[in-house]
Design an enzyme around this catalytic site. Structure first.
Site, mmCIF file in Angstrom:
data_model
loop_
_atom_site.group_PDB
_atom_site.id
_atom_site.type_symbol
_atom_site.label_atom_id
_atom_site.label_comp_id
_atom_site.label_asym_id
_atom_site.label_seq_id
_atom_site.Cartn_x
_atom_site.Cartn_y
_atom_site.Cartn_z
ATOM 1 N N GLU A 269 0.860 -1.187 0.000
ATOM 2 C CA GLU A 269 0.000 0.000 0.000
ATOM 3 C C GLU A 269 0.890 1.228 0.000
ATOM 4 O OE1 GLU A 269 -2.613 0.367 3.388
ATOM 5 O OE2 GLU A 269 -3.571 -1.583 3.048
ATOM 6 N N GLU A 323 -13.420 5.601 0.672
ATOM 7 C CA GLU A 323 -14.242 4.639 1.428
ATOM 8 C C GLU A 323 -14.891 5.345 2.612
ATOM 9 O OE1 GLU A 323 -12.105 0.599 1.778
ATOM 10 O OE2 GLU A 323 -10.534 1.950 1.074
ATOM 11 N N LYS A 326 -14.795 4.149 6.572
ATOM 12 C CA LYS A 326 -13.572 3.859 7.321
ATOM 13 C C LYS A 326 -13.512 4.702 8.573
ATOM 14 C CE LYS A 326 -10.040 1.666 5.240
ATOM 15 N NZ LYS A 326 -8.633 1.622 4.829
ATOM 16 N N GLU A 332 -8.473 9.043 6.217
ATOM 17 C CA GLU A 332 -8.741 7.620 5.980
ATOM 18 C C GLU A 332 -9.845 7.396 4.950
ATOM 19 O OE1 GLU A 332 -7.535 4.657 7.117
ATOM 20 O OE2 GLU A 332 -5.844 5.723 7.992
#
Ligand SMILES: *[C@@H]1O[C@H](CO)[C@@H](O)[C@H](O)[C@H]1NC(C)=O
Ligand SMILES: *[C@@H]1O[C@H](CO)[C@@H](O)[C@H](O)[C@H]1NC(C)=O
Length: 426
Positions: A269, A323, A326, A332
């Site tokens: 990542e 997202e 999260k 995030e």
């Protein structure tokens, strides 16, 4: 009659030759993480063309969701499936590991190209020793299950670590594992070595910058250090113009200190958020654009890190989508290249996704502020890159490279065969 047939063979041959010569894409891959902690994402079938529009050929997911795996069937995209930390205890039982592999991996092969099971995520840095104790046995049981099913050659087993496993990472030559983790890590590394699986690390220069924006130059984390910002490692004399490579070499050093510097390190990542909380210095569209754009440019140049200049790093960008569910700070929820509706979260000047719609326009997209074509309908929304071979995102793994060489050899071979047959016909 004879003239006609030799004309026909001639044209067939010419078609054949040009097909052989236009085969530039073997071995070259960009990876992307496809996380789905959200309630507003499009169905997986919609994600596939987005991924292709980026030119990515590798995807990492965090589970083994059958709808996702089915959507990737026959897409020719290679997939790393994940096994959540919550399954580690269950996988202590070899029977359960076997049935997990059967129902989550085997049944999707070979249509869906599952290449790896990433067992647990950043387990060791949870500091939960009972969880950590379950990691290696789970990996071993899954590998045994693959072996029983004769899948161990096509699917490998590893786990992903956070940079937190390092106690020291500066300068890169000083990189070493956290003292309390040396024991458990060494056992995992032995396993990686034994089955020849890669060492995966999540590396976020953003997090380093966010924790210390006064000391760390923004240019260094965005791949563009000025002369006075370059990291100079006094031990090796290596110079680092970007933090990601410094982090990676810190990992290489740590591995070397425990005798495992042959392992293939991959960045499972890395990314940059386009938005963050007021105290998350650096999180912005502008910086996300620079980070991801420059990272991809660097991958195109196919340069390894100073310590391993000949090894092209395999990198999985984080992430495909924002997202919204999260937890944690705002950043995030804003690492995505795309918004849930499939439009780019920002334009970052990569692309030339010539695969998805046959559009191999190679306008050069060094520029970044054009509005990004706003294209929907599966056209390459962040396009603009392009390269001479129509394949701009290179992160060739070492085995990818040997495949690339094989591919070139085959091209030359067929060219020879074609010329020979031409001479026979004429
Ligand atoms: C785990 O422990 C390390 C050092 O002992 C500490 O720096 C880190 O913040 C801890 N991580 C968590 C998630 O508690
Ligand atoms: C290819 O992309 C260019 C630039 O975005 C566009 O002008 C052209 O119409 C596209 N061609 C096809 C066949 O989609």
């Amino acid at each position: 009659m004879e003239a006609a047939s030799s004309k026909l063979s001639l044209s067939l041959l010419l078609i054949f030759i040009s097909a052989m010569l236009q085969h530039p894409r073997m071995g070259a891959t960009l990876g992307i993480n496809y996380g789905r902690v959200a309630d507003n994402l499009p169905p997986p079938e919609k994600a596939v063309p987005l991924i292709k529009s980026l030119g990515a050929t590798r995807v990492k997911i965090y589970d083994a969701d059958p709808t996702v795996l089915k959507a990737f069937a026959n897409s020719n995209i290679e997939i790393v499936v994940g096994l959540g930390n919550e399954y580690l205890v269950t996988m202590q039982d070899p029977e359960k590991a076997l049935s997990w592999v059967k129902t989550n991996v085997q049944c999707h092969l070979p249509a869906t190209k599952i290449s790896c099971i990433a067992v647990g995520n950043e387990v060791l840095t949870f500091n939960d020793t009972s969880l950590s104790a379950h990691l290696l046995p789970a990996m071993q049981n899954l590998y045994s299950a693959l072996t029983i099913l004769h899948l161990e050659k096509q699917v490998t087993v590893t786990t992903t670590h956070s940079m937190g496993i390092l106690e020291t990472s500066y300068p890169p030559s000083a990189g070493k594992f956290r003292q309390d983790l040396v024991g458990p890590i060494t056992k995992i590394l032995d396993f990686n070595t034994r089955i020849d699986s890669p060492f995966l690390i999540n590396a976020y220069p953003f997090l380093a910058y966010k924790s210390d924006p006064k000391q760390i130059p923004l240019n260094l984390v965005l791949f563009k250090a000025n002369d006075d910002e370059i990291i100079h490692d006094p031990v090796t004399n290596f110079r680092y113009e970007n933090m990601l490579f410094a982090q990676t070499d810190a990992v290489h050093s740590a591995l070397e200190k425990v005798g495992c510097n042959k392992l293939c390190v991959q960045i499972s990542e890395s990314g940059w958020p386009s938005k963050g909380d007021p105290d998350e210095i650096g999180a912005s569209t502008e910086n996300a654009k620079k980070y991801n754009g420059n990272l991809i440019k660097l991958m195109k140049q196919k340069t390894g890190t100073p310590m391993k200049p000949d090894v092209n790093l395999n990198i999985y960008l984080f992430a495909l989508f924002n997202e919204n569910l999260k937890p944690g700070p705002t950043s995030e929820r804003n690492f995505g290249l795309f918004k849930p509706d499939g439009t780019p979260a920002y334009y970052f000047g990569i692309g030339g996704g010539s695969t998805s719609n046959g559009n191999s326009s190679s306008s050069n997209g060094g520029g970044s502020s054009s509005s990004g074509g706003g294209g929907s309908s599966g056209s390459s929304p962040v396009a603009g890159g392009g390269s001479s071979n129509g394949y701009p995102y290179l992160s060739v793994s070492s085995d990818g490279r040997s495949r690339f060489v094989q591919c070139k050899i085959m091209q030359i071979f067929w060219l020879g065969v074609s010329i020979l047959s031409l001479r026979l016909i004429l």
